[in-house]
Write a protein that holds these residues in place. Structure first.
Motif, PDB file in Angstrom:
ATOM      1  N   HIS A  15       4.372   3.732  -2.023  1.00 52.22           N
ATOM      2  CA  HIS A  15       3.096   3.009  -2.084  1.00 52.22           C
ATOM      3  C   HIS A  15       2.566   3.014  -3.514  1.00 52.22           C
ATOM      4  O   HIS A  15       2.117   1.994  -4.034  1.00 52.22           O
ATOM      5  CB  HIS A  15       2.077   3.654  -1.139  1.00 52.22           C
ATOM      6  CG  HIS A  15       0.760   2.971  -1.111  1.00 52.22           C
ATOM      7  ND1 HIS A  15      -0.231   3.237  -2.023  1.00 52.22           N
ATOM      8  CD2 HIS A  15       0.272   2.020  -0.297  1.00 52.22           C
ATOM      9  CE1 HIS A  15      -1.273   2.481  -1.764  1.00 52.22           C
ATOM     10  NE2 HIS A  15      -1.001   1.734  -0.716  1.00 52.22           N
ATOM     11  N   GLY A  16       2.639   4.153  -4.173  1.00 50.29           N
ATOM     12  CA  GLY A  16       2.210   4.241  -5.566  1.00 50.29           C
ATOM     13  C   GLY A  16       3.031   3.340  -6.472  1.00 50.29           C
ATOM     14  O   GLY A  16       2.497   2.678  -7.368  1.00 50.29           O
ATOM     15  N   TRP A  17       4.340   3.276  -6.240  1.00 52.10           N
ATOM     16  CA  TRP A  17       5.196   2.406  -7.053  1.00 52.10           C
ATOM     17  C   TRP A  17       4.867   0.938  -6.791  1.00 52.10           C
ATOM     18  O   TRP A  17       4.763   0.146  -7.725  1.00 52.10           O
ATOM     19  CB  TRP A  17       6.663   2.680  -6.747  1.00 52.10           C
ATOM     20  CG  TRP A  17       7.579   1.788  -7.521  1.00 52.10           C
ATOM     21  CD1 TRP A  17       7.989   1.961  -8.813  1.00 52.10           C
ATOM     22  CD2 TRP A  17       8.170   0.565  -7.079  1.00 52.10           C
ATOM     23  NE1 TRP A  17       8.806   0.917  -9.188  1.00 52.10           N
ATOM     24  CE2 TRP A  17       8.931   0.044  -8.136  1.00 52.10           C
ATOM     25  CE3 TRP A  17       8.129  -0.140  -5.887  1.00 52.10           C
ATOM     26  CZ2 TRP A  17       9.651  -1.133  -8.041  1.00 52.10           C
ATOM     27  CZ3 TRP A  17       8.836  -1.314  -5.785  1.00 52.10           C
ATOM     28  CH2 TRP A  17       9.586  -1.805  -6.857  1.00 52.10           C
TER      29      TRP A  17
ATOM     30  N   ALA B 275       1.149   2.312  -9.840  1.00 49.16           N
ATOM     31  CA  ALA B 275       0.615   3.580 -10.319  1.00 49.16           C
ATOM     32  C   ALA B 275       1.555   4.234 -11.324  1.00 49.16           C
ATOM     33  O   ALA B 275       1.114   4.965 -12.197  1.00 49.16           O
ATOM     34  CB  ALA B 275       0.352   4.531  -9.148  1.00 49.16           C
ATOM     35  N   PHE B 276       2.855   3.968 -11.195  1.00 52.23           N
ATOM     36  CA  PHE B 276       3.846   4.445 -12.156  1.00 52.23           C
ATOM     37  C   PHE B 276       4.993   3.452 -12.196  1.00 52.23           C
ATOM     38  O   PHE B 276       5.192   2.667 -11.276  1.00 52.23           O
ATOM     39  CB  PHE B 276       4.337   5.858 -11.832  1.00 52.23           C
ATOM     40  CG  PHE B 276       4.640   6.093 -10.389  1.00 52.23           C
ATOM     41  CD1 PHE B 276       5.895   5.841  -9.881  1.00 52.23           C
ATOM     42  CD2 PHE B 276       3.666   6.576  -9.527  1.00 52.23           C
ATOM     43  CE1 PHE B 276       6.178   6.046  -8.554  1.00 52.23           C
ATOM     44  CE2 PHE B 276       3.944   6.789  -8.193  1.00 52.23           C
ATOM     45  CZ  PHE B 276       5.198   6.526  -7.706  1.00 52.23           C
ATOM     46  N   ASP B 277       5.743   3.478 -13.293  1.00 53.62           N
ATOM     47  CA  ASP B 277       6.782   2.478 -13.509  1.00 53.62           C
ATOM     48  C   ASP B 277       8.155   2.882 -12.996  1.00 53.62           C
ATOM     49  O   ASP B 277       8.944   2.035 -12.598  1.00 53.62           O
ATOM     50  CB  ASP B 277       6.885   2.138 -15.002  1.00 53.62           C
ATOM     51  CG  ASP B 277       5.674   1.365 -15.485  1.00 53.62           C
ATOM     52  OD1 ASP B 277       5.098   0.602 -14.679  1.00 53.62           O
ATOM     53  OD2 ASP B 277       5.305   1.524 -16.660  1.00 53.62           O
ATOM     54  N   SER B 278       8.463   4.171 -13.040  1.00 55.58           N
ATOM     55  CA  SER B 278       9.802   4.593 -12.631  1.00 55.58           C
ATOM     56  C   SER B 278       9.905   4.614 -11.104  1.00 55.58           C
ATOM     57  O   SER B 278       8.921   4.792 -10.399  1.00 55.58           O
ATOM     58  CB  SER B 278      10.126   5.970 -13.198  1.00 55.58           C
ATOM     59  OG  SER B 278       9.213   6.922 -12.723  1.00 55.58           O
ATOM     60  N   VAL B 279      11.111   4.463 -10.615  1.00 64.77           N
ATOM     61  CA  VAL B 279      11.370   4.460  -9.179  1.00 64.77           C
ATOM     62  C   VAL B 279      11.075   5.852  -8.632  1.00 64.77           C
ATOM     63  O   VAL B 279      11.478   6.852  -9.236  1.00 64.77           O
ATOM     64  CB  VAL B 279      12.837   4.044  -8.914  1.00 64.77           C
ATOM     65  CG1 VAL B 279      13.166   4.110  -7.445  1.00 64.77           C
ATOM     66  CG2 VAL B 279      13.082   2.657  -9.467  1.00 64.77           C
ATOM     67  N   PRO B 280      10.369   5.960  -7.501  1.00 64.70           N
ATOM     68  CA  PRO B 280       9.952   7.271  -6.989  1.00 64.70           C
ATOM     69  C   PRO B 280      11.081   8.251  -6.745  1.00 64.70           C
ATOM     70  O   PRO B 280      10.903   9.446  -6.920  1.00 64.70           O
ATOM     71  CB  PRO B 280       9.254   6.933  -5.675  1.00 64.70           C
ATOM     72  CG  PRO B 280       8.876   5.531  -5.776  1.00 64.70           C
ATOM     73  CD  PRO B 280       9.862   4.880  -6.678  1.00 64.70           C
TER      74      PRO B 280
ATOM     75  N   GLY C 130      14.692   3.311   5.768  1.00 63.91           N
ATOM     76  CA  GLY C 130      15.515   2.125   5.597  1.00 63.91           C
ATOM     77  C   GLY C 130      14.780   0.934   5.014  1.00 63.91           C
ATOM     78  O   GLY C 130      15.343  -0.151   4.907  1.00 63.91           O
ATOM     79  N   ASN C 131      13.497   1.097   4.646  1.00 62.61           N
ATOM     80  CA  ASN C 131      12.764   0.019   3.989  1.00 62.61           C
ATOM     81  C   ASN C 131      13.344  -0.182   2.594  1.00 62.61           C
ATOM     82  O   ASN C 131      13.600   0.781   1.879  1.00 62.61           O
ATOM     83  CB  ASN C 131      11.278   0.356   3.875  1.00 62.61           C
ATOM     84  CG  ASN C 131      10.642   0.561   5.227  1.00 62.61           C
ATOM     85  OD1 ASN C 131      10.999  -0.083   6.197  1.00 62.61           O
ATOM     86  ND2 ASN C 131       9.693   1.476   5.294  1.00 62.61           N
ATOM     87  N   ARG C 132      13.538  -1.444   2.192  1.00 64.00           N
ATOM     88  CA  ARG C 132      14.126  -1.758   0.896  1.00 64.00           C
ATOM     89  C   ARG C 132      13.044  -2.262  -0.058  1.00 64.00           C
ATOM     90  O   ARG C 132      12.191  -3.061   0.328  1.00 64.00           O
ATOM     91  CB  ARG C 132      15.219  -2.811   1.046  1.00 64.00           C
ATOM     92  CG  ARG C 132      16.381  -2.292   1.880  1.00 64.00           C
ATOM     93  CD  ARG C 132      17.425  -3.334   2.125  1.00 64.00           C
ATOM     94  NE  ARG C 132      16.807  -4.494   2.784  1.00 64.00           N
ATOM     95  CZ  ARG C 132      17.216  -5.742   2.629  1.00 64.00           C
ATOM     96  NH1 ARG C 132      18.230  -6.022   1.844  1.00 64.00           N
ATOM     97  NH2 ARG C 132      16.616  -6.729   3.263  1.00 64.00           N
ATOM     98  N   TYR C 133      13.085  -1.818  -1.306  1.00 62.27           N
ATOM     99  CA  TYR C 133      12.062  -2.143  -2.308  1.00 62.27           C
ATOM    100  C   TYR C 133      12.675  -2.971  -3.425  1.00 62.27           C
ATOM    101  O   TYR C 133      13.790  -2.703  -3.867  1.00 62.27           O
ATOM    102  CB  TYR C 133      11.447  -0.852  -2.848  1.00 62.27           C
ATOM    103  CG  TYR C 133      10.758  -0.081  -1.751  1.00 62.27           C
ATOM    104  CD1 TYR C 133       9.429  -0.321  -1.458  1.00 62.27           C
ATOM    105  CD2 TYR C 133      11.445   0.836  -0.978  1.00 62.27           C
ATOM    106  CE1 TYR C 133       8.797   0.348  -0.431  1.00 62.27           C
ATOM    107  CE2 TYR C 133      10.830   1.506   0.057  1.00 62.27           C
ATOM    108  CZ  TYR C 133       9.505   1.262   0.326  1.00 62.27           C
ATOM    109  OH  TYR C 133       8.884   1.911   1.354  1.00 62.27           O
TER     110      TYR C 133
END
Length: 136
Positions: A71-73, A77-82, A35-38
């Motif tokens: 965490h990588g996003w 570390a990468f641009d697209s949403v995991p 439920g964490n929101r990014y």
């Protein structure tokens, strides 16, 4: 949590200011299984040319609750949403368990004061080292 708690207690979830900042200056990009929101910034880029990214925790603020892919996003570390490029879960992957440090569920080895403070007796298999080649 009451309104005063939302205003002043940053360690127990997002404050009103953080929630307002996120809704006005950020674009919601995804939510993880907990439920964490990014969010990502809709305003200018930072000095390094990267966009600002952050998480609003669902509950207590605990960085160990961020899954590895998010965490990588968050750290660029990468641009697209995991969620768009996640591999299927492996059979050996364990589900998330919260950090138990400081709780009654924390690991306590034999001899810890919380377990009675009694260690196993020494077995006599230790020999002290001496620089002249002999034992002490």
């Amino acid at each position: 949590m009451g309104i005063l708690g939302k205003i002043f207690t940053w360690w127990d979830g997002a404050t009103i200011g953080t929630s307002m900042f996120s809704s006005m200056n950020g674009e919601h990009v995804g939510t993880d299984a907990q439920g964490n929101r990014y969010f990502r910034s809709t305003k200018k880029k930072t000095v390094e040319g990267r966009e600002r990214r952050w998480v609003i925790y669902n509950g207590a603020n605990d960085a160990s609750r961020v899954p590895a892919e998010w965490h990588g996003w968050l750290h660029g570390a990468f641009d697209s949403v995991p969620e768009s490029n996640l591999p299927p879960p492996r059979i050996w992957e364990a589900d998330y368990t919260p950090n138990a440090t400081g709780t009654s569920s924390a690991y306590r080895p034999a001899g810890a004061l919380e377990r009675g403070g009694v260690r196993a007796p020494a077995t006599g298999d230790y020999e002290a080292w001496s620089p002249d080649g002999g034992n002490l």
